[in-house]
Write a protein that holds these residues in place. Structure first.
Motif, PDB file in Angstrom:
ATOM      1  N   VAL A   1      -8.520   5.888 -37.485  1.00  0.00           N
ATOM      2  CA  VAL A   1      -9.769   6.653 -37.374  1.00  0.00           C
ATOM      3  C   VAL A   1     -10.955   5.803 -37.816  1.00  0.00           C
ATOM      4  N   GLN A   2     -10.766   4.973 -38.824  1.00  0.00           N
ATOM      5  CA  GLN A   2     -11.852   4.089 -39.263  1.00  0.00           C
ATOM      6  C   GLN A   2     -12.231   3.114 -38.149  1.00  0.00           C
ATOM      7  N   ALA A   3     -11.231   2.595 -37.451  1.00  0.00           N
ATOM      8  CA  ALA A   3     -11.508   1.681 -36.329  1.00  0.00           C
ATOM      9  C   ALA A   3     -12.287   2.416 -35.240  1.00  0.00           C
ATOM     10  N   GLU A   4     -11.935   3.676 -34.994  1.00  0.00           N
ATOM     11  CA  GLU A   4     -12.661   4.448 -33.987  1.00  0.00           C
ATOM     12  C   GLU A   4     -14.100   4.709 -34.429  1.00  0.00           C
ATOM     13  N   TYR A   5     -14.308   5.028 -35.705  1.00  0.00           N
ATOM     14  CA  TYR A   5     -15.676   5.205 -36.215  1.00  0.00           C
ATOM     15  C   TYR A   5     -16.485   3.920 -36.039  1.00  0.00           C
ATOM     16  N   ARG A   6     -15.875   2.784 -36.393  1.00  0.00           N
ATOM     17  CA  ARG A   6     -16.586   1.511 -36.279  1.00  0.00           C
ATOM     18  C   ARG A   6     -16.997   1.252 -34.831  1.00  0.00           C
ATOM     19  N   GLU A   7     -16.111   1.577 -33.894  1.00  0.00           N
ATOM     20  CA  GLU A   7     -16.406   1.356 -32.484  1.00  0.00           C
ATOM     21  C   GLU A   7     -17.472   2.332 -31.989  1.00  0.00           C
ATOM     22  N   ARG A   8     -17.305   3.614 -32.268  1.00  0.00           N
ATOM     23  CA  ARG A   8     -18.242   4.619 -31.755  1.00  0.00           C
ATOM     24  C   ARG A   8     -19.644   4.464 -32.341  1.00  0.00           C
ATOM     25  N   TYR A   9     -19.725   4.091 -33.597  1.00  0.00           N
ATOM     26  CA  TYR A   9     -21.025   4.026 -34.270  1.00  0.00           C
ATOM     27  C   TYR A   9     -21.543   2.602 -34.440  1.00  0.00           C
ATOM     28  N   ARG A  10     -20.789   1.631 -33.940  1.00  0.00           N
ATOM     29  CA  ARG A  10     -21.193   0.222 -34.081  1.00  0.00           C
ATOM     30  C   ARG A  10     -21.530  -0.082 -35.546  1.00  0.00           C
TER      31      ARG A  10
ATOM     32  N   ASP B   1     -16.448   4.958 -42.002  1.00  0.00           N
ATOM     33  CA  ASP B   1     -16.894   6.037 -42.888  1.00  0.00           C
ATOM     34  C   ASP B   1     -16.733   5.548 -44.319  1.00  0.00           C
ATOM     35  N   ALA B   2     -17.842   5.406 -45.016  1.00  0.00           N
ATOM     36  CA  ALA B   2     -17.820   4.856 -46.372  1.00  0.00           C
ATOM     37  C   ALA B   2     -17.665   5.919 -47.455  1.00  0.00           C
ATOM     38  N   THR B   3     -17.369   7.159 -47.069  1.00  0.00           N
ATOM     39  CA  THR B   3     -17.174   8.212 -48.066  1.00  0.00           C
ATOM     40  C   THR B   3     -16.060   7.801 -49.017  1.00  0.00           C
ATOM     41  N   PRO B   4     -16.327   7.796 -50.336  1.00  0.00           N
ATOM     42  CA  PRO B   4     -15.259   7.436 -51.275  1.00  0.00           C
ATOM     43  C   PRO B   4     -14.177   8.524 -51.306  1.00  0.00           C
ATOM     44  N   LEU B   5     -12.953   8.123 -51.044  1.00  0.00           N
ATOM     45  CA  LEU B   5     -11.818   9.052 -51.068  1.00  0.00           C
ATOM     46  C   LEU B   5     -10.683   8.427 -51.864  1.00  0.00           C
ATOM     47  N   ASP B   6      -9.972   9.254 -52.608  1.00  0.00           N
ATOM     48  CA  ASP B   6      -8.722   8.796 -53.203  1.00  0.00           C
ATOM     49  C   ASP B   6      -7.699   9.906 -53.053  1.00  0.00           C
ATOM     50  N   ALA B   7      -6.446   9.534 -53.171  1.00  0.00           N
ATOM     51  CA  ALA B   7      -5.350  10.457 -52.879  1.00  0.00           C
ATOM     52  C   ALA B   7      -5.399  11.725 -53.724  1.00  0.00           C
TER      53      ALA B   7
ATOM     54  N   ILE C   1     -13.646  19.357 -45.132  1.00  0.00           N
ATOM     55  CA  ILE C   1     -12.701  18.773 -44.178  1.00  0.00           C
ATOM     56  C   ILE C   1     -12.948  17.267 -44.114  1.00  0.00           C
ATOM     57  N   LYS C   2     -11.866  16.493 -44.175  1.00  0.00           N
ATOM     58  CA  LYS C   2     -11.965  15.039 -44.064  1.00  0.00           C
ATOM     59  C   LYS C   2     -10.837  14.509 -43.189  1.00  0.00           C
ATOM     60  N   ARG C   3     -11.116  13.432 -42.510  1.00  0.00           N
ATOM     61  CA  ARG C   3     -10.157  12.618 -41.770  1.00  0.00           C
ATOM     62  C   ARG C   3      -9.349  13.380 -40.706  1.00  0.00           C
ATOM     63  N   MET C   4     -10.037  14.299 -40.015  1.00  0.00           N
ATOM     64  CA  MET C   4      -9.409  14.918 -38.850  1.00  0.00           C
ATOM     65  C   MET C   4      -9.304  13.846 -37.774  1.00  0.00           C
ATOM     66  N   TYR C   5      -8.082  13.646 -37.262  1.00  0.00           N
ATOM     67  CA  TYR C   5      -7.887  12.588 -36.266  1.00  0.00           C
ATOM     68  C   TYR C   5      -6.623  12.864 -35.474  1.00  0.00           C
TER      69      TYR C   5
ATOM     70  N   PHE D   1     -24.926  18.178 -46.420  1.00  0.00           N
ATOM     71  CA  PHE D   1     -24.207  17.762 -47.624  1.00  0.00           C
ATOM     72  C   PHE D   1     -23.512  16.437 -47.343  1.00  0.00           C
ATOM     73  N   GLY D   2     -23.050  15.794 -48.401  1.00  0.00           N
ATOM     74  CA  GLY D   2     -22.294  14.561 -48.256  1.00  0.00           C
ATOM     75  C   GLY D   2     -23.177  13.325 -48.218  1.00  0.00           C
ATOM     76  N   ILE D   3     -22.536  12.160 -48.201  1.00  0.00           N
ATOM     77  CA  ILE D   3     -23.284  10.909 -48.297  1.00  0.00           C
ATOM     78  C   ILE D   3     -24.077  10.593 -47.034  1.00  0.00           C
ATOM     79  N   TYR D   4     -23.751  11.233 -45.921  1.00  0.00           N
ATOM     80  CA  TYR D   4     -24.460  10.972 -44.666  1.00  0.00           C
ATOM     81  C   TYR D   4     -25.485  12.053 -44.326  1.00  0.00           C
ATOM     82  N   ARG D   5     -25.811  12.918 -45.291  1.00  0.00           N
ATOM     83  CA  ARG D   5     -26.682  14.057 -44.987  1.00  0.00           C
ATOM     84  C   ARG D   5     -28.068  13.667 -44.509  1.00  0.00           C
ATOM     85  N   HIS D   6     -28.506  12.447 -44.792  1.00  0.00           N
ATOM     86  CA  HIS D   6     -29.829  12.003 -44.355  1.00  0.00           C
ATOM     87  C   HIS D   6     -29.758  11.071 -43.146  1.00  0.00           C
ATOM     88  N   ASP D   7     -28.561  10.894 -42.595  1.00  0.00           N
ATOM     89  CA  ASP D   7     -28.352   9.992 -41.473  1.00  0.00           C
ATOM     90  C   ASP D   7     -28.600  10.746 -40.158  1.00  0.00           C
TER      91      ASP D   7
END
Length: 167
Positions: free
Chosen positions: A23-32, A37-43, A86-90, A149-155
């Protein structure tokens, strides 16, 4: 549609990491965007009762879809008390169109409701029309920029969605 097995795993499970990389590879491709997604996540964020992470496996045992929710409370990123994010739906490309994302989403909503969460929230982006269609057809309402909300709320390419969880 063939039977898919959906199971709860930790976010650091090898198959969860594999799908997260995809999913990260797809984000990198779609959004150049080289960062994805730089949202900090841990298990631990997805450990019950504060979250849940699901993987779907095809009949051959291959991981083909993922999604999770994590607890959020009011903070300086715009979340409210009682939120479940919701996170990492793929879904891998070859398994798309079979309703897997919708099944995972419904299970996540049910689990968050049981955990006492009051509202599902998520961020997606303007370059993910499939995700937008899924959420809008599943009862999610797009929120105006000032309620995001979230780290991308101003994007400018970020879209915020919410869905109340009935008791």
């Amino acid at each position: 549609m063939h039977a898919m097995n959906i199971v709860a795993v930790r976010f650091d499970h090898p198959d969860a990491r594999k799908l997260n990389d995809l999913v990260q590879a797809e984000y990198r491709e779609r959004y150049r965007d080289p960062d994805g997604d730089a949202t900090p996540l841990d298990a631990t964020m997805f450990d019950p009762p504060n979250g849940l992470y699901l993987l779907a496996y095809d009949p051959q045992g291959r991981p083909v879809a993922s999604g999770g929710w994590r607890r959020q409370e009011a903070n300086d990123e715009g979340y409210r008390d009682g939120d479940a994010e919701i996170k990492r739906m793929y879904v891998v490309p070859e398994a798309r169109g079979q309703g897997l994302a919708r099944r995972i989403l419904a299970l996540l909503e049910e689990d968050a409701r049981r955990a006492g969460r009051r509202r599902m929230v998520l961020e997606t982006g303007t370059r993910q029309p499939e995700a937008v269609a899924l959420y809008e057809s599943s009862g999610y309402r797009r929120v105006p920029r000032e309620e995001m909300f979230g780290i991308y709320r101003h994007d400018d390419v970020s879209l915020g969605y919410v869905k109340p969880l009935a008791g």
